[in-house]
Design a protein around this motif. Structure first.
Motif, PDB file in Angstrom:
ATOM      1  N   SER A 515     -13.757 -47.098  28.636  1.00 23.09           N
ATOM      2  CA  SER A 515     -14.154 -45.900  29.377  1.00 23.09           C
ATOM      3  C   SER A 515     -13.832 -46.108  30.850  1.00 23.09           C
ATOM      4  CB  SER A 515     -15.664 -45.683  29.205  1.00 23.09           C
ATOM      5  OG  SER A 515     -16.099 -44.629  30.025  1.00 23.09           O
ATOM      6  N   THR A 520     -17.120 -40.190  29.226  1.00 25.52           N
ATOM      7  CA  THR A 520     -16.455 -40.165  27.928  1.00 25.52           C
ATOM      8  C   THR A 520     -16.135 -41.628  27.594  1.00 25.52           C
ATOM      9  OG1 THR A 520     -14.267 -40.020  28.907  1.00 25.52           O
ATOM     10  CG2 THR A 520     -15.329 -37.927  28.381  1.00 25.52           C
ATOM     11  N   SER A 554     -16.598 -42.133  19.049  1.00 27.51           N
ATOM     12  CA  SER A 554     -16.305 -42.026  20.467  1.00 27.51           C
ATOM     13  C   SER A 554     -17.307 -41.077  21.132  1.00 27.51           C
ATOM     14  CB  SER A 554     -14.874 -41.523  20.665  1.00 27.51           C
ATOM     15  OG  SER A 554     -13.987 -42.550  20.266  1.00 27.51           O
ATOM     16  N   LYS A 555     -17.279 -41.071  22.435  1.00 23.71           N
ATOM     17  CA  LYS A 555     -18.189 -40.192  23.198  1.00 23.71           C
ATOM     18  C   LYS A 555     -17.353 -39.144  23.919  1.00 23.71           C
ATOM     19  CE  LYS A 555     -21.378 -40.108  27.067  1.00 23.71           C
ATOM     20  NZ  LYS A 555     -22.164 -40.841  28.040  1.00 23.71           N
ATOM     21  N   PRO A 556     -17.600 -37.864  23.850  1.00 25.24           N
ATOM     22  CA  PRO A 556     -18.463 -37.261  22.857  1.00 25.24           C
ATOM     23  C   PRO A 556     -17.812 -37.323  21.479  1.00 25.24           C
ATOM     24  CG  PRO A 556     -17.287 -35.549  24.093  1.00 25.24           C
ATOM     25  CD  PRO A 556     -16.882 -36.859  24.663  1.00 25.24           C
ATOM     26  N   SER A 558     -20.586 -38.853  20.087  1.00 21.81           N
ATOM     27  CA  SER A 558     -21.638 -39.876  20.113  1.00 21.81           C
ATOM     28  C   SER A 558     -21.876 -40.295  21.558  1.00 21.81           C
ATOM     29  CB  SER A 558     -21.199 -41.099  19.322  1.00 21.81           C
ATOM     30  OG  SER A 558     -20.858 -40.713  18.023  1.00 21.81           O
ATOM     31  N   THR A 559     -22.932 -41.012  21.808  1.00 22.36           N
ATOM     32  CA  THR A 559     -23.108 -41.607  23.132  1.00 22.36           C
ATOM     33  C   THR A 559     -22.777 -43.093  23.008  1.00 22.36           C
ATOM     34  OG1 THR A 559     -25.440 -41.854  22.623  1.00 22.36           O
ATOM     35  CG2 THR A 559     -24.832 -39.991  24.006  1.00 22.36           C
TER      36      THR A 559
END
Ligand code: XMP
Length: 563
Positions: A515, A520, A554-556, A558-559
């Motif tokens: 990240s 993200t 992955s985010k988003p 999920s966090t």
């Protein structure tokens, strides 16, 4: 309650950011806002002034999601800049003596009733101006050109062709550029005196310019525009005449004298977590005022293996700071008993921290200042109501609030720095690489990685698994490439077989992500061999675990953390 203060309180309370010192710095900011409320709207004195930069650029933030990126790109060229709302008081802008202005993109349309505008003094100043996306449309609109809604929204990669590669903004760049577009409106008619500097197949006016005013429809600040950083460089160096004097070494020198001047003979305290921001803050303040600084390090019992010892060692022995160490494990774990809700865990941990910290601060006696590692992203005033009302996903802060009778001014030496600049300052101060390039670690610590109830036993299991993950990731040379890599103790049990026997034991999950800013994140494609080693070691070395799974979300959506 005054609206502004309430708004500020809400804003701070809901801020979602990715600092490893976030818990401390953010909730002390929340405390600051609360205190402001309690003191009937009187401002809490912030002792830290803006750095004395020799050259600077002002970026007006029209609400683009990329505004902060523009500021980071400018700083990467060693030019000081501030991101200000377009309605910032003129005096504040003038005090920076800018060499030029950048107008960010934004969600508005120039013909919206309340569309934010470029302040008139900018266009009258004769200084270089770079308008990006909405910023370019504003230039067109306010300088008597025309803007219309595009028939086709342009979003994503495009190829821009430069009309005149000798124009300063495109100096040294190739004739065709891969650029990133994200716009609905477009400039349909140039303002008088402007020329087309670049075009794409979809839009005849992709860049325009007149003298030292330039508009770009695309976003040079994003990585998807590979030559973007050189375009920003051209603006700063070729058009604004900057030389790149914003350097960590000079910052340290200025900052030391500023801290000395502010503190005088006063006493300062600082909450240390061992993360980058608080470490650099404390080191800087310590270098400036020595033993007038006392640091407080609270062990909440939710730290990783050997972390408390390592922190004590670093700050007391290596950096020779006055360090108050408080082992408050029992208090924290006592209050967390039976708690499974993640937000409640955060709240309890935040409240307890404030209590412990306050009790220790009182023991020290009269304190004049609190030093904290607030960073620039935490203080930038947001231009758009949308950003202010950013949806609450997790509270990355712990709203507690220091009692109003604990009075001190704030020293925030990193208040105008981005994270990468904080790291550069840390290096400049001689801090070891492994300290300033640590992966972020959340304030509530392992409590939000033990899913469900936090007990001593479960914490020990997680610590042992986490130790293996960290060890293997470091051995594989991937620690710095990853934003975060860690283990999670799930509430699941699964059946396994060990030796001749059946087991029914814990399931550990591994999370590793890449990240840039934690907003993200992409799950890391770790080599299978590495995953195999981690899994093997965990099931063999960690009692009570018989299964390891890898998180591929992955985010988003999920966090990064599971709670
Ligand atoms: P999420 O899980 O929201 O996390 O994707 C983004 C970044 O924030 C960290 N994080 C926290 N940091 N207090 C903190 O100081 C918190 O309560 C908290 N929750 C998440 C997380 O580790 C990641 O870097």
């Amino acid at each position: 309650m005054n609206d502004r203060t309430e708004e500020r309180f809400q804003e701070i309370s809901h801020r979602i950011s990715a600092s490893d010192d976030l818990e401390i710095s953010t909730y002390l900011q929340v405390a600051e806002a609360r205190k402001a409320l309690a003191e009937q709207e009187q401002e809490l004195p912030t002792a830290t002034k803006a750095p004395a930069a020799r050259e600077s650029v002002v970026i007006f933030d029209f609400g683009s999601q990329y505004s902060q990126l523009i500021a980071r790109r400018v700083r990467e060229w060693h030019v000081y800049c501030e991101l200000l709302p377009p309605d910032a008081p003129y005096e504040r802008v003038a005090a920076l003596q800018p060499r030029g202005f950048i107008l960010s993109g934004g969600p508005a349309s120039v013909y919206d009733a309340n569309a934010p505008k470029v302040p008139a003094y900018v266009l009258e100043s004769g200084l270089p101006v770079l308008g990006i996306c909405y910023g370019m449309q504003l230039l067109a609109d306010q300088l008597a050109g025309s803007v219309v809604p595009a028939t086709k929204r342009e979003y994503g990669h495009a190829t821009a062709y430069i009309n005149d590669t000798s124009s300063p903004i495109f100096s040294g760049l190739p004739f065709s550029l891969s650029v990133w577009m994200s716009h609905g409106d477009k400039v349909s008619e140039l303002p008088p005196g402007f020329e087309v500097l670049a075009y794409t197949d979809n839009s005849a006016i992709t860049a325009m310019g007149r003298g030292n005013i330039v508009g770009l429809q695309f976003h040079p600040e994003v990585a998807h525009t590979p030559e973007g950083k050189n375009i920003i460089r051209n603006f700063l160096y070729e058009m604004c005449g900057c030389e790149g004097s914003w350097l960590a070494g000079l910052f340290v020198v200025d900052s030391l004298s500023q801290i000395r001047e502010q503190v005088g003979n006063g006493k300062v305290i600082c909450a240390l977590s061992g993360g980058v921001d608080s470490t650099v803050t404390a080191t800087l303040v310590h270098k400036a005022i020595g033993d007038q600084l006392t640091c407080i390090f609270v062990n909440n019992g939710l730290l990783r293996r050997e972390e408390a010892e390592r922190n004590i060692n670093t700050f007391r022995r290596n950096l020779q700071m006055n360090l108050v160490y408080v082992d408050a494990t029992d208090r924290f774990l006592g209050r967390l008993a039976g708690v499974v809700d993640p937000e409640l865990k955060r709240r309890i941990i935040g409240e307890e921290f404030i209590r412990v910290f306050e009790a220790e601060a009182r023991k020290i006696g009269d304190i004049d200042f609190l030093a904290q590692g607030t960073l620039y992203p935490d203080v930038i005033e947001s231009a758009t109501p949308e950003t202010k009302a950013a949806a609450k996903i997790k509270t990355h802060h712990n709203v507690g609030g220091l009692p109003p009778n604990l009075k001190f001014s704030l020293i925030e030496p990193l208040r105008y720095l981005f994270k990468d600049e904080v790291r550069a300052v840390g290096l400049e101060l001689g801090l070891p690489d492994e300290m300033i390039n640590r992966q972020p670690f959340p304030g509530p610590g392992l409590a939000i990685r033990v899913i469900g109830e936090v007990t001593r036993e479960r914490l020990e299991t997680l610590r042992a698994a986490d130790w293996v993950v960290m060890n293997e990731i470091k051995k594989a040379g991937l620690y710095r490439e990853l934003w975060q890599s860690f283990a999670i103790l799930t509430p699941l049990r699964s059946v396994g077989v060990m030796g001749d026997g059946r087991t029914y034991a814990n399931v550990v999950a591994i999370r590793a992500v890449t990240s840039d800013d934690a907003m993200t994140a992409e799950w890391a494609r770790l080599p299978y061999d590495l995953l195999a080693r981690i899994s093997n070691r965990i099931v063999n070395e960690v009692p009570g675990v018989n299964r390891v799974v890898y998180d591929i979300s992955s985010k988003p959506p999920s966090t990064i953390e599971w709670e």
